[in-house]
Design an enzyme around this catalytic site. Sequence first.
Site, mmCIF file in Angstrom:
data_model
loop_
_atom_site.group_PDB
_atom_site.id
_atom_site.type_symbol
_atom_site.label_atom_id
_atom_site.label_comp_id
_atom_site.label_asym_id
_atom_site.label_seq_id
_atom_site.Cartn_x
_atom_site.Cartn_y
_atom_site.Cartn_z
ATOM 1 N N HIS A 71 -1.262 5.874 2.844
ATOM 2 C CA HIS A 71 -1.236 4.697 3.715
ATOM 3 C C HIS A 71 -1.492 5.091 5.170
ATOM 4 C CE1 HIS A 71 -0.409 0.643 4.892
ATOM 5 N NE2 HIS A 71 0.677 0.941 5.563
ATOM 6 N N CYS A 130 0.810 -1.227 0.000
ATOM 7 C CA CYS A 130 0.000 0.000 0.000
ATOM 8 C C CYS A 130 0.839 1.271 0.000
ATOM 9 C CB CYS A 130 -0.925 0.013 1.216
ATOM 10 S SG CYS A 130 -2.107 -1.345 1.279
#
Length: 575
Positions: free
Chosen positions: A132, A78
């Site tokens: 993130h 991510c």
Amino acid sequence: MIRRLIFAFISIAISITIASSIKAAETIRPNVLFIAMDDLNDWIGCMGGHPQTITPNLDRLAKSGVLFTNAHCAAPACNPSRISVFSGIAPNVSGVYANNQVLREVLPDVELLPKSFSKNGYRSTGSGKMLHYIIDAQSWDDYFPEPASEMPIPHTLYPDKRPVSLPRAGPWQYVETDWGALETTDQEFGGDFTVSQWVSEQLAQKHDNPFFLACGIYRPHEPWFVPAKYFEPFPLESILIPPGYKEDDLADLPPEGQRQGPNRYFAHIQKQGQWKHAIQSYLASIHFADAMLGRVLDALDNSEYADNTIVVLWSDHGWHLGEKQHWQKYTAWRVCTRIPLMIRVPKNCPGLPEGTSSGICNQPVNLVSLAPTLFDLCGLPPSKVHDGPSLTPLLKDVDGQWPHVSVTCLHNPGDYGLSDNRWRYIHYANGDEELYDIAADRYEWNNLAADPKYADKLAELRAKGPTSFASKPEPSIQSLNKLTWVTLGDDKAPPSRPDGSQFPVFFINQSEAPVKLYWVDRMGQPKFYEEIQPTKTARQATRPGAIWQITNLQDKPLGYFKVDDRSAQAIIPAH
């Protein structure tokens, strides 16, 4: 005579004004609706990843613009994937390769997409997970939830008692690897529903300036809990295993590939008889995410911005559900790097006046190209830091010439996957290689790297790969998670149950006196390691499940820490 001249000048001035107005109208700056989905692989209808998936809204968006069927993430995790999207900088250039790295520690001055749009007269707002688990408030004009919170995901309903379906096998296991149907409504569930509601409200408002509006849909990221109605189309007894799964698919992998393939998650899921339930829950989570997308698309269609808004939808990376005996992400195989990417461009955009027609593009593209593409389409000045080529030529002609490959960097600098319009090449920093002919081997079951017949192709693809890799800065101690301090009275610290890979934990003495650090062994006996002076920090290699006890200099127990599944800071309080 004078009157005629005056009339002529007035006529010319009016003509110039009208022409300028027409030109301005023709090149009016479009809005941007920027939609991210999390951990979504190719299990959507228009990409054919799984025959049971239900994604009518993803499919209708794909049909209304250009669907890129050979799109790949810049990194299969991510944090590095999303930073590359928002910065336009590839991981091997930025040095951001892993989830535990911190954006503003590695790239303190980088300008992200929303800030660039704001500087060019746009209003940049967003909701949900775009970066993130941070918002990076400095990059936005507004955000929901509150930007100062730096938590992009609104409150979401989860079961009171966890785990629900998958027992935790040990401290190595990510606590969110769990799933199940919830007897609740979309509105009560919150999370992505709340995000879709907020984004829809923005689309219903009057905007004086063009907007860059980001929508982060968190599902199908774990945990796979969604309202029960999204499970109903997928009866458990009907669930099919992933089409790309092959039981004996490891023998032809090089040593590093064999190391990165099998992991404990998949073996544990199989042992618990949860494989099909997990697949069902992933399909249900995708179905839910698709419904939330539908709410946003409907809001756009019903707004005054329907005909002057660029829509971009992408996923940050794919996901394994047993392929290569692997669960989760982090690999260079196609199931993990290939992602949905679709772009719809209205007419009269500065970079593409004719707009997009419905089409499918099979050329190899990468998410790192999204920033330069949007700059190009919206008429923003190009950025010197962008690494990827603009996708505008492919939006004009999906079958056009495209001399580029798509590179996905793994967490270890020097490890990467590379895709062209037919072949996939995987290179590991230790020299191990894999080669797949996707035209004949969609699921990468046959590694051709050791076959002499393909030596020339191997060399050709190797030559197209990156040759330089930025170093990988470690995150600061202050950015790490904090372990829980457990005060000891008359009780003893529990024994250690170490299980998993080794990593560092940093013990920080915030008391005014020296303390002693002990590891508690499996029998519950403390083993002395070192003294830690006031204000000092001790770095200690350890494993999930280890118990570390703190005493005073007279060996009186003060408290202990239990190590979780990742590197952390352990703050010793005043006593």
